[in-house]
Design a protein around this motif. Structure first.
Motif, PDB file in Angstrom:
ATOM      1  N   LEU A 194      31.611  34.641  46.216  1.00 42.49           N
ATOM      2  CA  LEU A 194      32.916  33.678  45.680  1.00 42.49           C
ATOM      3  C   LEU A 194      34.186  34.704  45.922  1.00 42.49           C
ATOM      4  O   LEU A 194      35.205  33.868  46.010  1.00 42.49           O
ATOM      5  CB  LEU A 194      32.358  33.723  44.126  1.00 42.49           C
ATOM      6  CG  LEU A 194      33.535  32.863  43.548  1.00 42.49           C
ATOM      7  CD1 LEU A 194      33.570  31.151  44.149  1.00 42.49           C
ATOM      8  CD2 LEU A 194      33.175  32.732  42.173  1.00 42.49           C
ATOM      9  N   PHE A 195      34.121  35.877  45.701  1.00 44.30           N
ATOM     10  CA  PHE A 195      35.474  36.683  45.829  1.00 44.30           C
ATOM     11  C   PHE A 195      35.637  37.019  47.343  1.00 44.30           C
ATOM     12  O   PHE A 195      36.839  38.017  47.213  1.00 44.30           O
ATOM     13  CB  PHE A 195      35.365  37.624  44.469  1.00 44.30           C
ATOM     14  CG  PHE A 195      35.537  37.052  43.192  1.00 44.30           C
ATOM     15  CD1 PHE A 195      36.743  36.790  42.586  1.00 44.30           C
ATOM     16  CD2 PHE A 195      34.369  36.824  42.568  1.00 44.30           C
ATOM     17  CE1 PHE A 195      36.728  36.022  41.784  1.00 44.30           C
ATOM     18  CE2 PHE A 195      34.343  36.175  41.293  1.00 44.30           C
ATOM     19  CZ  PHE A 195      35.637  35.720  40.856  1.00 44.30           C
ATOM     20  N   GLN A 196      34.839  37.287  48.241  1.00 42.16           N
ATOM     21  CA  GLN A 196      35.512  37.434  49.413  1.00 42.16           C
ATOM     22  C   GLN A 196      35.327  36.605  50.355  1.00 42.16           C
ATOM     23  O   GLN A 196      34.586  35.879  50.963  1.00 42.16           O
ATOM     24  CB  GLN A 196      34.276  38.543  49.903  1.00 42.16           C
ATOM     25  CG  GLN A 196      34.544  39.120  51.429  1.00 42.16           C
ATOM     26  CD  GLN A 196      33.559  40.111  51.807  1.00 42.16           C
ATOM     27  OE1 GLN A 196      32.676  40.376  51.085  1.00 42.16           O
ATOM     28  NE2 GLN A 196      34.065  41.102  52.917  1.00 42.16           N
ATOM     29  N   LEU A 201      39.399  40.138  49.860  1.00 43.22           N
ATOM     30  CA  LEU A 201      38.856  40.303  48.532  1.00 43.22           C
ATOM     31  C   LEU A 201      39.929  39.883  47.426  1.00 43.22           C
ATOM     32  O   LEU A 201      40.936  40.336  47.583  1.00 43.22           O
ATOM     33  CB  LEU A 201      38.260  41.611  48.209  1.00 43.22           C
ATOM     34  CG  LEU A 201      37.153  41.936  49.221  1.00 43.22           C
ATOM     35  CD1 LEU A 201      36.650  43.546  48.800  1.00 43.22           C
ATOM     36  CD2 LEU A 201      35.686  41.190  49.168  1.00 43.22           C
ATOM     37  N   LYS A 202      39.517  39.048  46.597  1.00 45.84           N
ATOM     38  CA  LYS A 202      39.907  38.921  45.316  1.00 45.84           C
ATOM     39  C   LYS A 202      39.743  39.757  44.150  1.00 45.84           C
ATOM     40  O   LYS A 202      38.258  39.994  43.845  1.00 45.84           O
ATOM     41  CB  LYS A 202      39.864  37.329  44.739  1.00 45.84           C
ATOM     42  CG  LYS A 202      40.531  36.436  45.758  1.00 45.84           C
ATOM     43  CD  LYS A 202      40.122  35.070  45.188  1.00 45.84           C
ATOM     44  CE  LYS A 202      40.890  33.943  46.073  1.00 45.84           C
ATOM     45  NZ  LYS A 202      39.953  33.913  47.385  1.00 45.84           N
ATOM     46  N   ALA A 203      40.537  40.595  43.770  1.00 44.18           N
ATOM     47  CA  ALA A 203      40.022  41.705  42.585  1.00 44.18           C
ATOM     48  C   ALA A 203      40.765  41.370  41.213  1.00 44.18           C
ATOM     49  O   ALA A 203      42.040  40.930  41.385  1.00 44.18           O
ATOM     50  CB  ALA A 203      40.347  42.995  43.193  1.00 44.18           C
ATOM     51  N   ASN A 204      40.271  41.838  40.109  1.00 41.23           N
ATOM     52  CA  ASN A 204      40.970  41.883  38.848  1.00 41.23           C
ATOM     53  C   ASN A 204      40.846  43.278  38.126  1.00 41.23           C
ATOM     54  O   ASN A 204      39.801  43.789  37.970  1.00 41.23           O
ATOM     55  CB  ASN A 204      39.958  40.704  37.836  1.00 41.23           C
ATOM     56  CG  ASN A 204      40.674  40.687  36.486  1.00 41.23           C
ATOM     57  OD1 ASN A 204      41.255  41.675  35.950  1.00 41.23           O
ATOM     58  ND2 ASN A 204      41.002  39.257  36.128  1.00 41.23           N
ATOM     59  N   PRO A 205      41.940  43.995  38.292  1.00 43.40           N
ATOM     60  CA  PRO A 205      41.820  45.334  37.702  1.00 43.40           C
ATOM     61  C   PRO A 205      41.433  45.541  36.345  1.00 43.40           C
ATOM     62  O   PRO A 205      40.748  46.582  35.877  1.00 43.40           O
ATOM     63  CB  PRO A 205      43.351  45.746  38.169  1.00 43.40           C
ATOM     64  CG  PRO A 205      43.874  44.827  38.869  1.00 43.40           C
ATOM     65  CD  PRO A 205      43.184  43.496  39.075  1.00 43.40           C
TER      66      PRO A 205
END
Length: 408
Positions: A194-196, A201-205
């Motif tokens: 879902l996040f790649q 990549l979609k990241a949430n720190p």
């Protein structure tokens, strides 16, 4: 030390960090004068009692009143983490069981997919209450597993540890990935597929929890959880450089081939700005500093809180959302952010922390609630932010200490 200075009619008792507090919600005008709140334990006990009554159903479902009465994996995990810190095994068990019964992901044949939780549950357009989005929010599973490990130690529940280990196996497989850029393992906000997308990549720190990864390494030797501690600090430090003033972002894009971070495309529903998600970074990093004395945690806070410190000193307020340049994009504030900032400044600048406490957090508190009795997010993040650094007994975070402590 807790000291009551005025008589109170006792309606309930709770233990926070081994201290039993018996309280009744006082008017806001008397709270600061009636309780010596250097470590806030009486306030935290009162708040937990009020939250449990207002937000947690008898069956253990945690309700977000500001979001159509829905429930989330985050809400269940927050309640479990608060319950174990508050030494409330009954509420812990209820919230856990509701989540295990209602949030477990299944395929079309009702066969379990894994032991992780779907992130959103509520009422659909036809009026049926069910899972509305089966995707995983990895921060919730991290918080829930952390709570299970702490609960297994506090209440000597081996079944909780068994469940934690099963979830750790699935979390590692579903929500972590090795990047070609440096061959390091990284946490993703949810399932890799879902996040790649679109080669980034979609990241949430704000999902990064080094203190939790240290706990995971203590109970799961089959996976290299300590590698996530290192990659988390790398992601925090490098992604914050996208902001000229060093702010973490709600969401950030990462190129897995070269390790470069950038803002998400303007058409994405996920926004690269400092907002309600990003403010949780301060608390998660501060926990690693207070629980494990991690020097990188203190260094990150010192290096990246400078802009917000200047804003606070100049304006005596910090807007709830800022752009990457550190300029306000809304004109309102957020009690939840002040809770997270309080935890962080207490580590590196106690004087600023005390100002935030007295000017923002205490004035927003009344009769057991911050802001109002429907503000789910404020209740949780303000409560976590105000936890005293020594609220966790040593044997909970370091099991080797158990031999020297008389366990309950």
């Amino acid at each position: 030390m807790l000291r009551l200075l005025v008589p109170l009619t006792i309606i309930g008792c709770i233990s926070i960090g081994g201290l039993v507090s018996c309280t009744v919600p006082p008017p806001r005008s008397t709270l600061a004068s009636s309780v010596e709140v250097s470590d806030h334990r009486a306030l935290l006990a009162e708040s937990w009692t009020a939250y449990r009554k207002r937000f947690i159903q008898a069956d253990g479902r945690v309700i977000d009143w500001e979001a159509t009465g829905r429930s989330t994996s985050e809400g269940q995990a927050y309640a479990m983490l608060r319950a174990v810190i508050a030494d409330d095994p009954e509420t812990f068990e209820r919230t856990l069981r509701w989540a295990e019964t209602n949030l477990r992901r299944q395929d079309q044949s009702q066969t379990p997919i894994d032991s992780l939780w779907a992130w959103k549950w509520g009422q659909d357009a036809g009026g049926k209450w069910r899972i509305l989005d089966p995707n995983v929010a990895s921060d919730a599973d991290i918080d829930g597993i952390t709570a299970l490990i702490l609960a297994s130690r506090r209440w000597q529940r081996s079944d909780y540890l068994t469940l934690a280990r099963r979830k750790l196996k699935d979390l590692w497989a579903k929500a972590t990935v090795t990047l070609p850029a440096d061959q390091k393992r990284y946490l993703l906000p949810g399932a890799v597929n879902l996040f790649q997308r679109n080669e980034k990549l979609k990241a949430n720190p704000s999902y990064l929890a080094p203190y939790a990864f240290r706990l995971f390494a203590q109970v799961d030797s089959e996976r290299n959880w300590l590698s996530l501690v290192d990659s988390s600090y790398q992601m925090l430090e490098q992604s914050s450089k996208v902001s000229p003033v060093g702010l973490p972002s709600d969401w950030i894009a990462l190129d897995p081939k070269n390790g470069q971070y950038s803002a998400l495309d303007s058409g994405s529903p996920l926004i690269t700005q400092y907002g309600f998600d990003a403010s949780r970074v301060w608390w998660r990093v501060a926990l690693d500093a207070t629980w494990f004395n991690e020097p990188r945690a203190k260094s990150y806070l010192q290096s990246n809180l400078g802009h917000l410190k200047q804003m606070w000193q100049a304006q005596r307020k910090i807007p709830a959302k800022l752009d990457l340049q550190g300029q306000a994009v809304v004109d309102y504030e957020a009690t939840s952010q002040y809770g997270m900032l309080y935890a962080a400044f207490r580590v590196i600048d106690p004087a600023i922390a005390e100002e935030i406490l007295t000017e923002k957090l205490l004035p927003a508190y009344r009769n057991g609630f911050w802001d109002n009795d429907s503000a789910y997010y404020s209740q949780n993040l303000a409560w976590f932010g105000l936890l005293p650094p020594n609220v966790m007994a040593a044997y909970l975070t370091d099991p080797t200490q158990a031999a020297t402590i008389s366990l309950p």
